[in-house]
Design a protein around this motif. Structure first.
Motif: not given
Length: 312
Positions: A154-159, A211-217, A231-238
């Protein structure tokens, strides 16, 4: 003495004369003027004749390499020559190979010189400078890697972007099924994100999301798969994570973000997130299957007051 051993011992006699019209030249003279990098090497690995271009490559004086063994310069190259003659004796073709000399790369092509009996008494090697080609290949490979990175991120968050996240997670689920290990998924949504955009502008919203994405990472493990899936949704596979451990990690992330101050166009603001969790169930075969439950759990968290975690 086998036919051709005169050449191998570098005895330049009348047999080395070549007649061109009314002119007679020696093989030695031919090597001196030939405008390519050429070397003649006997079975002992000794230089017999070298072209001037080859001498220039090695920064050597005329005849400086003659009668010197390749092993004196490179044991590895000496082993290659030994291999070459072994292949010649089996009537096999010697593959071309690359050779590094003085920060340049050369493609080496060799051919045997045989006597009337077919015995390979020497090999002729031609070196072609492919340094620029190799540099171009390296630049293209690097560019392709960058393009691949851009295509998967993703160009904005780099996720990971939605497509790459789904692709990797599906492979991880397949692996978990084969190894009979557990997994969980977190679905994280920023609370009142529209209000941030409306109040501070979309540039500020982008900054907050990044910045939220950075906090999650920062709070996830290196083995966790993180993607921006909306849009503002981030998923994490554990991977290898049961329900209890997933909730523990989610709570850690929720508290961390709640305590953080986020820069919205110079104004520090508080942000919270709602997190939905779903862990492995027998009917989950793809990330789309588990996403439905994690997504539903996230919306349940929003309905129950936001800034909280729900599990399905």
């Amino acid at each position: 003495m086998k036919v051709g051993d005169h050449m191998a011992s570098y005895e330049m006699d009348k047999k080395n004369l070549i007649k061109v019209g009314n002119e007679i030249i020696t093989l030695k003279k031919l090597f001196e003027v030939i405008p390519v990098s050429v070397v003649l090497i006997n079975r002992k690995g000794e230089h017999i004749l070298d072209s001037k271009v080859l001498l220039d490559i090695n920064n050597s004086e005329p005849h400086a390499l003659v009668r010197h063994k390749v092993a004196e310069l490179s044991k590895e190259d000496a082993n290659i020559i030994e291999r070459d003659f072994g292949l010649f004796d089996q009537n096999k073709t010697v593959p071309a190979h690359d050779l590094a000399i003085n920060n340049k790369t050369y493609k080496v092509v060799v051919a045997p010189l045989r006597n009337d009996s077919g015995y390979a008494f020497a090999e002729l090697a031609v070196l072609t400078d492919i340094t620029e080609n190799k540099n171009t290949e390296h630049r293209l490979a690097k560019l392709n890697e960058q393009l691949k990175q851009l295509a998967s991120r993703d160009g904005l968050t780099q996720l990971l972007n939605w497509y790459s996240y789904n692709d990797i997670c599906n492979k991880m689920i397949g692996l978990a099924r084969r190894e009979n290990t557990s997994f969980s998924v977190m679905f994280i949504d920023i609370d009142h994100f529209k209000k941030v955009n409306d109040t501070y502008g979309h540039a500020a919203g982008d900054t907050v999301l990044r910045e939220v994405a950075d906090c999650i990472v920062e709070n996830c493990r290196k083995t966790d798969i993180i993607g921006r899936v909306g849009g503002e949704e981030i998923a994490v596979y554990l991977p290898q994570t049961d329900c209890h451990d997933a909730i523990t990690l989610a709570e850690k992330i929720r508290i961390y973000i709640e305590k953080e101050k986020f820069d919205a166009e110079g104004t520090l603001i508080n942000i919270t997130v709602s997190i939905g969790i779903s862990n492995d169930k027998p009917y989950y075969q793809t990330i789309a299957d588990i996403k439905k439950d994690a997504d539903a759990a996230m919306y349940m968290a929003k309905s129950n007051g936001r800034n909280r975690i729900e599990h399905l």
